[in-house]
Motif scaffolding. Sequence first.
Motif, mmCIF file in Angstrom:
data_model
loop_
_atom_site.group_PDB
_atom_site.id
_atom_site.type_symbol
_atom_site.label_atom_id
_atom_site.label_comp_id
_atom_site.label_asym_id
_atom_site.label_seq_id
_atom_site.Cartn_x
_atom_site.Cartn_y
_atom_site.Cartn_z
ATOM 1 N N TYR A 183 0.817 -1.220 0.000
ATOM 2 C CA TYR A 183 0.000 0.000 0.000
ATOM 3 C C TYR A 183 0.849 1.269 0.000
ATOM 4 C CZ TYR A 183 -3.400 -3.523 1.312
ATOM 5 O OH TYR A 183 -4.181 -4.654 1.333
ATOM 6 N N MET A 184 2.155 1.126 -0.122
ATOM 7 C CA MET A 184 3.038 2.293 -0.167
ATOM 8 C C MET A 184 3.268 2.720 -1.611
ATOM 9 S SD MET A 184 5.950 1.382 2.704
ATOM 10 C CE MET A 184 6.751 2.980 2.493
ATOM 11 N N ASN A 185 3.287 4.031 -1.840
ATOM 12 C CA ASN A 185 3.588 4.532 -3.180
ATOM 13 C C ASN A 185 5.037 4.243 -3.552
ATOM 14 O OD1 ASN A 185 1.010 5.562 -3.604
ATOM 15 N ND2 ASN A 185 1.511 7.500 -2.593
ATOM 16 N N GLU A 186 5.936 4.315 -2.560
ATOM 17 C CA GLU A 186 7.348 4.036 -2.797
ATOM 18 C C GLU A 186 7.851 3.039 -1.755
ATOM 19 O OE1 GLU A 186 10.007 7.323 -3.609
ATOM 20 O OE2 GLU A 186 8.281 8.661 -3.834
ATOM 21 N N PRO A 187 7.653 1.762 -1.985
ATOM 22 C CA PRO A 187 8.119 0.746 -1.033
ATOM 23 C C PRO A 187 9.631 0.778 -0.813
ATOM 24 C CG PRO A 187 6.590 -0.206 -2.622
ATOM 25 C CD PRO A 187 6.928 1.164 -3.117
ATOM 26 N N THR A 188 10.351 1.347 -1.784
ATOM 27 C CA THR A 188 11.817 1.391 -1.661
ATOM 28 C C THR A 188 12.270 2.256 -0.485
ATOM 29 O OG1 THR A 188 11.803 3.144 -3.331
ATOM 30 C CG2 THR A 188 12.278 0.908 -4.089
ATOM 31 N N GLN B 179 10.756 -7.444 -6.609
ATOM 32 C CA GLN B 179 9.853 -6.552 -7.340
ATOM 33 C C GLN B 179 10.404 -5.143 -7.550
ATOM 34 O OE1 GLN B 179 6.047 -6.580 -5.374
ATOM 35 N NE2 GLN B 179 5.915 -8.827 -5.333
ATOM 36 N N HIS B 180 11.398 -4.736 -6.748
ATOM 37 C CA HIS B 180 11.861 -3.337 -6.827
ATOM 38 C C HIS B 180 13.369 -3.236 -7.029
ATOM 39 C CE1 HIS B 180 7.851 -1.993 -5.587
ATOM 40 N NE2 HIS B 180 7.875 -2.955 -4.671
ATOM 41 N N ASN B 181 13.996 -4.320 -7.471
ATOM 42 C CA ASN B 181 15.399 -4.311 -7.893
ATOM 43 C C ASN B 181 16.376 -3.849 -6.808
ATOM 44 O OD1 ASN B 181 14.674 -5.095 -10.572
ATOM 45 N ND2 ASN B 181 14.100 -2.974 -10.991
ATOM 46 N N LEU B 182 16.098 -4.211 -5.581
ATOM 47 C CA LEU B 182 17.054 -3.909 -4.504
ATOM 48 C C LEU B 182 18.282 -4.797 -4.661
ATOM 49 C CD1 LEU B 182 17.950 -2.718 -1.746
ATOM 50 C CD2 LEU B 182 16.660 -4.560 -0.660
ATOM 51 N N GLU B 183 19.462 -4.186 -4.601
ATOM 52 C CA GLU B 183 20.713 -4.943 -4.658
ATOM 53 C C GLU B 183 21.299 -5.026 -3.254
ATOM 54 O OE1 GLU B 183 23.496 -3.625 -7.524
ATOM 55 O OE2 GLU B 183 22.076 -3.641 -9.187
#
Length: 254
Positions: free
Chosen positions: A21-26, A56-60
């Motif tokens: 539900y966050m616009n920017e989970p990052t 889903q958000h390309n975290l390295e």
Amino acid sequence: QLPTGLYKKILVILHDSVLPYMNEPTLMMDFLTVAYGVGGAISLLALNGLFILIHQHNLEYPDFYKKLYSLLDPSIYHVKYRARFFHLTDLFLSSSHLPAYLVAAFIKRLSRLALTAPPESLLMIIPFICNLFRRHPACRVLVHRPGGPADMSEDPYIMEEEEPSESRALESSLWEIQSLQNHYHPDVAKAAAVLNQSLSEMEDDISGLLELSGYELFDREVKKKAADVPLEFERVRGLFGKKNDIFAEHFSLD
């Protein structure tokens, strides 16, 4: 700095009740990476959120597998969040692009810790290890090494090494699983004996085993129908069962 109890409550619901539900989970990257480094149950719970950010958000996360490897300690088979941890570990080790030394290190560490694990955990971890062999055939050298170590003192594997690449797991063999073939629980011994044969191509479904508890295992054994086995026996005579015993003259079992 959050209290440990609050940390756990947040991490339990973060992956399904907050991040979607966050616009920017990052924005949660720093929080989750710090939580992953805390250790213990908090690190286990942070895996869910980290998996979503990585997938889903390309975290390295360069040292992700090194940290995951360090989470494997004797308590991992006893913690409340065991099912969640092994479900995610199964996902993280599913890629066929992982190097053989890394997967071998996980297999070897899980096998070593299995020596002191309860039966309900062993019935889950042995199929888990078999699935890793199916995905990564290069690791099968751990099973098919005739000149492997005779005991733990000769094992080249370094259990205390935190870096999987330096653990020398590929030089070792799975004598731990072979020792589990003599386990007191017949189901565990039967599961461990699978590695004596060639593994099928189809992976084992471990989803139903992740939540297996000691109570369920005991209840399953109690409800088994035992076959009547005819036995030859000599009727007891006397107090201690001996024919010519002085007690037989003075005491009766009636």
